[in-house]
Design an enzyme around this catalytic site. Sequence first.
Site, PDB file in Angstrom:
ATOM      1  N   ASP A  30       0.839  -1.207   0.000  1.00  0.00           N
ATOM      2  CA  ASP A  30       0.000   0.000   0.000  1.00  0.00           C
ATOM      3  C   ASP A  30       0.869   1.251   0.000  1.00  0.00           C
ATOM      4  OD1 ASP A  30      -2.379   1.377  -0.034  1.00  0.00           O
ATOM      5  OD2 ASP A  30      -2.744   1.206   2.120  1.00  0.00           O
ATOM      6  N   TRP A  35       2.908   7.975  -2.388  1.00  0.00           N
ATOM      7  CA  TRP A  35       4.312   8.140  -2.791  1.00  0.00           C
ATOM      8  C   TRP A  35       4.397   9.082  -4.003  1.00  0.00           C
ATOM      9  CZ3 TRP A  35       7.449   7.114  -7.027  1.00  0.00           C
ATOM     10  CH2 TRP A  35       8.827   6.996  -6.785  1.00  0.00           C
ATOM     11  N   HIS A  47       2.493   3.556  -8.996  1.00  0.00           N
ATOM     12  CA  HIS A  47       2.286   2.129  -9.273  1.00  0.00           C
ATOM     13  C   HIS A  47       3.503   1.553 -10.002  1.00  0.00           C
ATOM     14  CE1 HIS A  47      -1.636   2.291  -7.655  1.00  0.00           C
ATOM     15  NE2 HIS A  47      -2.184   2.984  -8.620  1.00  0.00           N
ATOM     16  N   LEU A 141      10.161 -21.007  -4.431  1.00  0.00           N
ATOM     17  CA  LEU A 141       9.159 -20.102  -3.866  1.00  0.00           C
ATOM     18  C   LEU A 141       7.839 -20.181  -4.632  1.00  0.00           C
ATOM     19  CD1 LEU A 141       8.681 -17.492  -1.993  1.00  0.00           C
ATOM     20  CD2 LEU A 141       9.231 -16.189  -4.046  1.00  0.00           C
TER      21      LEU A 141
END
Length: 248
Positions: A30, A35, A47, A141
Amino acid sequence: MQIHKLYTKDDLASFGLTGALPAHVGIIMDGNGRWAKKRLMPRSFGHRAGIESLHNIVRECIKLDLKALTVYAFSTENWKRPQQEVNTLFSLFIEFIVKEIDELDANRVRIITLGDLAAFPDRVRICMENASERTKNNTGLTFCLCLNYGGRAEILRAVRNIAASGADPASIDEKLFSDNLYTAGLPELDLVIRTAGEQRLSNFLLWQAAYAEFVFTDTLWPDYKPENLRANIIEFMKRTRRFGKVVE
Ligand code: IPE
Ligand code: IPE
Ligand code: MG
């Protein structure tokens, strides 16, 4: 196509990561908009910067040899944003996968999506399906992208699937229910990190977070670095997880 070396025990010790690492970390990414606003730039700029953070954080999770990383990329509520912003996000999701897929695959990362992709334009859906298909046998992962994901929608979907299967109500237990969630087969969620100062789940992994630890940080997602992740994991490792028991 860089292959990332896992951190050695000594590397981990030098970071102060000496205990058991979380197996499954969830991140509510978030603060992209704030920013950008601080820089007098459009939200799309935030983004784009956020995608760079994601690039770095996935690599860090590979090096830490975590089992699963789940990131909240687009919620069922994010459709309420202006269409232009939603379209920008779609383009960035595709760009991210196109740029990253070779390296992620080479590093044995398995990509899965959590959420209802059917609502997305074909180009987004097909890109994600191809990435999942290509990496489905990878054993490193598991990188879960929440796309058009909502915890409540996920729970309802599980209820519908179970009801449609004609299961005997007495046979419906937590295991059967979990097996009908998008996260079926993944390790338990250990740690939820939310950036940008808000202290809420915003419909993220409601069932799975039952016994997760929460770490909230004021850092905005585009400023979030591998060292922030390591610091948040250290905070997690200091917690005493009782799971209802008495722990001396
Ligand atoms: C998170 O940043 C990214 C997504 C929800 C896709 P925001 O866009 O929510 O940024 P803020 O919260 O407005 O700063
Ligand atoms: C949560 O962030 C969703 C994602 C990070 C994708 P939001 O910015 O959409 O959440 P709210 O609106 O602050 O609850
Ligand atoms: Mg936000």
